[in-house]
Design a protein around this motif. Structure first.
Motif, PDB file in Angstrom:
ATOM      1  N   THR A 148       0.829  -1.207   0.000  1.00  0.00           N
ATOM      2  CA  THR A 148       0.000   0.000   0.000  1.00  0.00           C
ATOM      3  C   THR A 148       0.861   1.252   0.000  1.00  0.00           C
ATOM      4  O   THR A 148       0.590   2.229  -0.730  1.00  0.00           O
ATOM      5  N   LEU A 149       1.922   1.239   0.819  1.00  0.00           N
ATOM      6  CA  LEU A 149       2.818   2.402   0.892  1.00  0.00           C
ATOM      7  C   LEU A 149       3.510   2.637  -0.439  1.00  0.00           C
ATOM      8  O   LEU A 149       3.551   3.765  -0.946  1.00  0.00           O
ATOM      9  N   VAL A 150       4.035   1.570  -1.030  1.00  0.00           N
ATOM     10  CA  VAL A 150       4.735   1.711  -2.306  1.00  0.00           C
ATOM     11  C   VAL A 150       3.756   2.124  -3.405  1.00  0.00           C
ATOM     12  O   VAL A 150       4.056   3.001  -4.223  1.00  0.00           O
ATOM     13  N   GLY A 151       2.573   1.508  -3.414  1.00  0.00           N
ATOM     14  CA  GLY A 151       1.611   1.816  -4.456  1.00  0.00           C
ATOM     15  C   GLY A 151       1.157   3.266  -4.425  1.00  0.00           C
ATOM     16  O   GLY A 151       1.093   3.926  -5.461  1.00  0.00           O
ATOM     17  N   SER A 152       0.822   3.762  -3.239  1.00  0.00           N
ATOM     18  CA  SER A 152       0.367   5.158  -3.144  1.00  0.00           C
ATOM     19  C   SER A 152       1.487   6.129  -3.486  1.00  0.00           C
ATOM     20  O   SER A 152       1.261   7.148  -4.147  1.00  0.00           O
ATOM     21  N   SER A 153       2.711   5.797  -3.083  1.00  0.00           N
ATOM     22  CA  SER A 153       3.841   6.690  -3.374  1.00  0.00           C
ATOM     23  C   SER A 153       4.213   6.650  -4.842  1.00  0.00           C
ATOM     24  O   SER A 153       4.640   7.666  -5.412  1.00  0.00           O
ATOM     25  N   ALA A 154       4.057   5.465  -5.459  1.00  0.00           N
ATOM     26  CA  ALA A 154       4.432   5.344  -6.860  1.00  0.00           C
ATOM     27  C   ALA A 154       3.572   6.238  -7.749  1.00  0.00           C
ATOM     28  O   ALA A 154       4.030   6.714  -8.791  1.00  0.00           O
ATOM     29  N   VAL A 155       2.343   6.457  -7.345  1.00  0.00           N
ATOM     30  CA  VAL A 155       1.467   7.321  -8.132  1.00  0.00           C
ATOM     31  C   VAL A 155       1.915   8.783  -8.037  1.00  0.00           C
ATOM     32  O   VAL A 155       1.805   9.552  -8.995  1.00  0.00           O
ATOM     33  N   VAL A 156       2.478   9.153  -6.891  1.00  0.00           N
ATOM     34  CA  VAL A 156       2.839  10.553  -6.638  1.00  0.00           C
ATOM     35  C   VAL A 156       4.237  10.878  -7.136  1.00  0.00           C
ATOM     36  O   VAL A 156       4.462  11.929  -7.761  1.00  0.00           O
ATOM     37  N   LEU A 157       5.201  10.007  -6.839  1.00  0.00           N
ATOM     38  CA  LEU A 157       6.596  10.299  -7.174  1.00  0.00           C
ATOM     39  C   LEU A 157       6.780  10.380  -8.688  1.00  0.00           C
ATOM     40  O   LEU A 157       6.375   9.472  -9.416  1.00  0.00           O
ATOM     41  N   PRO A 158       7.428  11.471  -9.182  1.00  0.00           N
ATOM     42  CA  PRO A 158       7.487  11.680 -10.631  1.00  0.00           C
ATOM     43  C   PRO A 158       8.543  10.823 -11.336  1.00  0.00           C
ATOM     44  O   PRO A 158       8.423  10.548 -12.520  1.00  0.00           O
ATOM     45  N   ARG A 159       9.618  10.409 -10.650  1.00  0.00           N
ATOM     46  CA  ARG A 159      10.703   9.688 -11.301  1.00  0.00           C
ATOM     47  C   ARG A 159      10.681   8.201 -10.946  1.00  0.00           C
ATOM     48  O   ARG A 159      10.443   7.849  -9.794  1.00  0.00           O
ATOM     49  N   ARG A 160      10.984   7.373 -11.971  1.00  0.00           N
ATOM     50  CA  ARG A 160      11.001   5.947 -11.706  1.00  0.00           C
ATOM     51  C   ARG A 160      12.116   5.567 -10.734  1.00  0.00           C
ATOM     52  O   ARG A 160      11.969   4.651  -9.922  1.00  0.00           O
ATOM     53  N   GLN A 161      13.265   6.278 -10.811  1.00  0.00           N
ATOM     54  CA  GLN A 161      14.362   5.990  -9.890  1.00  0.00           C
ATOM     55  C   GLN A 161      13.937   6.202  -8.444  1.00  0.00           C
ATOM     56  O   GLN A 161      14.327   5.444  -7.554  1.00  0.00           O
ATOM     57  N   TRP A 162      13.150   7.253  -8.210  1.00  0.00           N
ATOM     58  CA  TRP A 162      12.677   7.523  -6.847  1.00  0.00           C
ATOM     59  C   TRP A 162      11.709   6.411  -6.410  1.00  0.00           C
ATOM     60  O   TRP A 162      11.758   5.968  -5.266  1.00  0.00           O
ATOM     61  N   ARG A 163      10.844   5.972  -7.292  1.00  0.00           N
ATOM     62  CA  ARG A 163       9.893   4.914  -6.938  1.00  0.00           C
ATOM     63  C   ARG A 163      10.651   3.627  -6.598  1.00  0.00           C
ATOM     64  O   ARG A 163      10.301   2.916  -5.650  1.00  0.00           O
ATOM     65  N   TRP A 164      11.669   3.316  -7.386  1.00  0.00           N
ATOM     66  CA  TRP A 164      12.472   2.122  -7.122  1.00  0.00           C
ATOM     67  C   TRP A 164      13.208   2.229  -5.790  1.00  0.00           C
ATOM     68  O   TRP A 164      13.317   1.262  -5.050  1.00  0.00           O
ATOM     69  N   TRP A 165      13.733   3.405  -5.496  1.00  0.00           N
ATOM     70  CA  TRP A 165      14.443   3.608  -4.220  1.00  0.00           C
ATOM     71  C   TRP A 165      13.508   3.292  -3.051  1.00  0.00           C
ATOM     72  O   TRP A 165      13.884   2.591  -2.109  1.00  0.00           O
ATOM     73  N   LEU A 166      12.290   3.807  -3.137  1.00  0.00           N
ATOM     74  CA  LEU A 166      11.319   3.556  -2.068  1.00  0.00           C
ATOM     75  C   LEU A 166      10.923   2.075  -2.036  1.00  0.00           C
ATOM     76  O   LEU A 166      10.836   1.469  -0.957  1.00  0.00           O
ATOM     77  N   ALA A 167      10.676   1.491  -3.197  1.00  0.00           N
ATOM     78  CA  ALA A 167      10.279   0.077  -3.245  1.00  0.00           C
ATOM     79  C   ALA A 167      11.360  -0.813  -2.647  1.00  0.00           C
ATOM     80  O   ALA A 167      11.067  -1.741  -1.883  1.00  0.00           O
ATOM     81  N   ARG A 168      12.636  -0.538  -2.965  1.00  0.00           N
ATOM     82  CA  ARG A 168      13.734  -1.349  -2.416  1.00  0.00           C
ATOM     83  C   ARG A 168      13.748  -1.321  -0.901  1.00  0.00           C
ATOM     84  O   ARG A 168      13.869  -2.349  -0.237  1.00  0.00           O
ATOM     85  N   ARG A 169      13.608  -0.152  -0.332  1.00  0.00           N
ATOM     86  CA  ARG A 169      13.680  -0.040   1.122  1.00  0.00           C
ATOM     87  C   ARG A 169      12.456  -0.640   1.815  1.00  0.00           C
ATOM     88  O   ARG A 169      12.568  -1.234   2.887  1.00  0.00           O
TER      89      ARG A 169
END
Length: 937
Positions: free
Chosen positions: A719-740
């Motif tokens: 849920t955290l990754v999914g909601s953030s992935a919609v907001v974060l503009p860069r794929r690198q940022w989404r991956w950084w969050l998903a990894r952690r």
């Protein structure tokens, strides 16, 4: 100019077919360069499932076909499932093959090419050989005296057809059951094939060891004859005198005949076209005369097992099979004879009685005939060890013996090591020894290692295994139990281990072995209750216990009471009944059980009988009577006869013999000792039972509790990754969050990720990462372990859920069609475009995961993409994820997993061959480190 006639057109089409199959065969070999026995090619072979050609390989195949035949094939040719469909496309585009099209040189064709892959019945397989090499020697039969007799395929078939004529004259038709009670010899093979020729079902029954046993032997087998509804018994001449007796025991039995009486040289039986789903064999477990259980085996099931075993053992017509195994036993009948018949291996047979009389004659025959495949139960190897003399084996060379299988009864590591050491001076190689596991319900073979591996044993902690069922490895002098590794299941077959509550267990947890696969029986003939108890949903219960390690099966014991002695199943009930009828023995107070020797693995046959006889001489006469009854009933002597006082044999409250409990008293030397008060026994048993049930339920509750907790953690993180992935503009940022988030979830759920070789990714530019696919957790583990972002290639079905589709797309996932070859080829272009943009891909080249352990074949798409774009392939081996969550089992488990990253593999050229090289190098790296067997070998 006249039009070509039907025969000429047929020849043209045959030539066209041969050339097409040669093209397919060449591509299969190129695509599987490391395979010792690549898949055989036939018109109806599935390009994907049977030949391992994925959508990229099929595109290459279409290109080669167009060049070879100078035709333009339609786009639909890419979706062809079989060479037969490609053939029709070629004919439509090109008319027909020209008569002068180049043919393969006869000198390039070996004497025996391939095997009858298109055969759907055993007689189809025989006819395939008769059409190609009818005079090839098939059987060499050693009788008790005199020189061996050799039969070619043609001679065996000629004899079988004359016997088939005699059966037909007696009114035997397709579907009728025929019992065979014959010793090892030409008559047995002739009668069996005669039955198949007219579509009848052979029912093998073991012959009596002595003529004096004949009447009692036949009487006891009346139940089998009745259950199978046998119309004719084909046997030795001496049995005709008891025909009247047998007809009383088996009402449907119409006659007892010999092969000579059936042989009619002037006639031959007309072939009845049996289908693949028709019964080809009824296999009664040896000794099951009290409650007969006839395992039904169809032609399709037998052929599936024979083919799977042949592929695993790399069988070729150059092999020579030497066997002393009984032809009424599945190992001797199916593995030795029918397997040899199918693969055109010469089969050299000697009688079981001849082997028992002179065990070393077996080894001499292996030497004389250049035997490469042979084996038997553990006791056979023990007999050779006891009989060995340097003089007798002088000049014997066993260096060509490459497969020495050991099965049908418990396998002893000590016996194998002693055998290897004793016969090493004669060229025998330890690597040839091969413990195997099988059962009649699977036709014969179920788990077989790869040749050349040699015996592998697993030492586990005794106390923990006995108390908890956990098979934890130990080293040094710790108290340990040793279990033999019997290898992985055959191709197309699966094995699982289940606990007392029916739940599937993780690796190194002991439970009951269940299996499924194409050679699994449909059940027991006319025995619905036994058939129902055999099945656990789609799985079949084996009654055996064991555990898995890396996909390999380790047998720890048996749940059922069957005793394996001398390679035969001994069922206690009938022997207990016979001993109970002896004067001086308390009726219903006899226990028969097996007691395996810790060193040899041979299971001693123990008979415990209650008696009130006190006189020493009378007791000795009674013990001797029990020994004689044992030989009369099962053709084997008892290893130990114990006469005990009344109430020494333990029973249930309903009066059933508690064999396992009595065996424990025997092992602890407490048989006949004074027993505790009844109330104390009841209390102790109730307490032990309650503790056992409590442990099982606690363990199950713990598993469910962990699963609920783990999925809650995964859900929160998703849920955290999914909601953030919609907001974060860069794929690198989404991956950084998903990894952690994934790393945190792994730490919270006890999934310990061990990384190795990560430095290979730090300085690597755009690349294609390829990893083995063992679990639905693989992508999460990779995401947590990798130091940079990748674009996953995922099957299109994952995008059906809108939320999942949005999340995966925001992380850069590319969806690929896997069922439609044309759509798959189009979707693959997405990957090429992504690579051109500088993205890196993460691919599971096996495609859809499977629940059974093992590394499957790799699809070519990722490697073709890397070669076309000139970027490196980085292999990654995942180890342990299958144990955490297997197949469709959605109950995760905690534990360690390994992620091992290999050095980048740079392409040195372009073209198909370079893509194949990258695939093979990647797969070799992953296979060496994933800890699972090779399913594509």
């Amino acid at each position: 100019m006249t039009e070509p006639g039907p025969r000429a057109a047929s020849r043209d089409r045959e030539a066209l077919t041969d050339q097409l199959l040669e093209i397919v065969h060449r591509l299969v070999r190129e695509s599987h360069p490391g395979a010792t026995a690549p898949p055989a090619v036939a018109l109806e072979s599935r390009l994907d499932r049977d030949l391992g050609l994925d959508s990229m390989a099929r595109a290459e195949l279409v290109l080669r076909v167009e060049r070879a035949f100078n035709v333009d094939l339609p786009e639909q040719a890419l979706a062809a499932d079989t060479p037969a469909e490609l053939l029709e496309a070629i004919v439509s585009a090109h008319g027909h093959a020209s008569a002068d099209r180049p043919q393969p040189s006869p000198m390039e064709i070996p004497p025996v090419t391939g095997a009858p892959r298109q055969a759907t019945t055993l007689t189809d397989a025989l006819d395939w050989h008769l059409d190609r090499h009818a005079d090839r020697p098939h059987l060499t039969i050693y009788a008790s005296d005199g020189p061996p007799e050799t039969l070619s395929y043609a001679e065996l078939d000629r004899r079988a057809r004359t016997v088939a004529g005699g059966l037909t004259a007696r009114g035997i038709r397709r579907g009728d059951a025929l019992a065979l009670m014959l010793p090892t010899g030409a008559e047995y093979f002739t009668a069996f094939l005669a039955a198949l020729r007219i579509g009848a079902t052979p029912v093998p029954i073991y012959p009596p060891a002595r003529a004096s046993q004949l009447e009692e032997h036949l009487r006891r087998h009346g139940r089998i004859l009745t259950n199978a509804e046998v119309r004719v018994l084909i046997t030795v001449a001496e049995a005709r005198q008891v025909a009247r007796l047998l007809r009383a025991e088996a009402p449907r039995l119409e006659g007892i005949v010999t092969v000579d009486e059936l042989t009619r040289p002037e006639t031959s039986g007309e072939d009845e076209a049996a289908g693949s789903d028709d019964l080809a064999l009824l296999q009664y477990t040896s000794g099951s005369t009290g409650d007969p259980k006839g395992v039904t085996l169809t032609h399709a099931q037998l052929l599936a097992n024979i083919r799977a075993m042949g592929e695993r053992l790399d069988v070729t017509p150059e092999d020579v099979f030497v066997s002393w195994l009984p032809l009424y036993h599945d190992m001797g009948l199916i593995a030795a004879w029918l397997g040899s018949l199918y693969y055109a291996m010469p089969l050299v047979v000697m009688s079981p009685l001849g082997f028992l009389a002179r065990p070393l004659r077996w080894l001499e025959i292996i030497h004389q005939h250049g035997g490469t495949i042979s084996g038997g139960p553990n006791f056979g190897y023990e007999l050779c060890l006891r009989a060995i003399t340097s003089e007798r084996l002088e000049g014997v060379d066993l260096s060509g013996w490459r497969v020495a299988f050991n099965g049908a009864e418990p396998v002893s590591p000590v016996t194998m090591e002693r055998f290897a050491e004793a016969f090493a001076p004669h060229g025998f190689r330890r690597e040839a020894l091969m413990p195997v596991y099988g059962l009649a319900e699977a036709a014969v073979g179920l788990c077989v290692p790869t040749p050349g591996r040699g015996p592998v044993s697993d030492r586990v902690g005794r106390e923990k295994f006995v108390a908890t069922g956990k098979a934890e490895p130990v080293h040094g002098d710790e108290p340990a139990l040793t279990f033999v590794n019997c290898g992985p299941p055959l191709s197309g077959h699966e094995v699982r281990i289940v606990g007392a509550a029916g739940q599937e267990l993780a690796e190194r947890r002991e439970g009951e072995i269940e299996f499924r696969g194409p050679s699994a029986t449909d059940g027991y003939l006319y025995n619905e209750d036994a058939t129902r108890s055999l099945y656990d949903g789609p799985w079949l219960r084996t009654g055996d216990r064991g555990y898995l390690v890396g996909g390999d099966v380790h047998i720890s014991g048996r749940s059922k009471d069957v005793i394996v002695r001398g390679g035969r199943n001994v069922y206690p009930y009938e022997l207990e009944e016979a001993v109970g009828r002896l004067q001086g023995v308390r009726k219903g107070c006899v226990a028969v059980f097996g007691n395996p020797d810790a060193e040899t693995g041979v299971e001693a046959l123990v008979v415990v009988a209650e008696t009130r006889v006190k006189d020493t001489d009378e007791r000795e006469r009674l013990a001797q009577a029990i020994r004689e009854a044992t030989v009369d009933i099962i053709n084997l002597p008892a290893d130990d006869v114990r006469l005990v006082p009344p109430h020494s044999v333990l029973k249930t409250s309903s009066g059933k013999i508690r064999r396992a409990a009595t065996r424990e008293l025997y092992r602890s030397a407490r048989l006949g000792a004074p027993t505790a008060a009844a109330w104390w026994q009841v209390l102790r048993l109730a307490t032990e039972s309650a503790v056992t049930r409590l442990r099982a339920r606690t363990a199950r509750l713990g598993e469910w509790g962990y699963a609920v907790y783990a999925w809650a953690v995964f859900g929160v993180m998703a849920t955290l990754v999914g909601s953030s992935a919609v907001v974060l503009p860069r794929r690198q940022w989404r991956w950084w969050l998903a990894r952690r988030c994934v790393r945190l979830a792994a730490a919270m759920t006890g999934i310990r990720i061990q990384r190795e070789g990560i430095e290979h990714l730090t300085d690597c530019g755009p690349c294609v990462l390829v990893a083995n696919h063992a679990s639905y957790l693989d992508a999460l583990v990779l995401t947590a372990a990798l130091p940079r972002d990748f674009r996953y290639l995922a099957k299109r079905e994952l995008g059906r859920n809108a939320l999942v589709r949005v999340l995966l797309r925001r992380l850069g996932t590319l969806f690929v069609e896997r069922l439609d070859p044309q759509a798959a080829s189009e979707d693959t272009q997405q990957a090429f475009v992504a690579i051109e943009r500088g993205d890196s891909l993460a691919v599971f080249p096996e495609g859809t995961l499977h629940r059974g352990a093992g590394l499957g074949a790799f699809h070519m798409g990722a490697f073709v993409a890397a070669v076309r774009n000139g970027i490196a392939v980085v292999p990654v081996a995942l180890r342990g994820t299958r144990s955490l969550m297997r197949g469709s089992d959605w109950l995760p488990r905690p534990g360690p997993v390994g992620v091992c990253v290999g050095a980048p593999l740079e392409p040195h050229s372009d073209g198909w061959s370079e893509a194949v090289r990258l695939r093979e190098a990647s797969r070799t790296f992953i296979l060496d480190r994933c800890g699972e067997p090779d399913l594509a070998s």
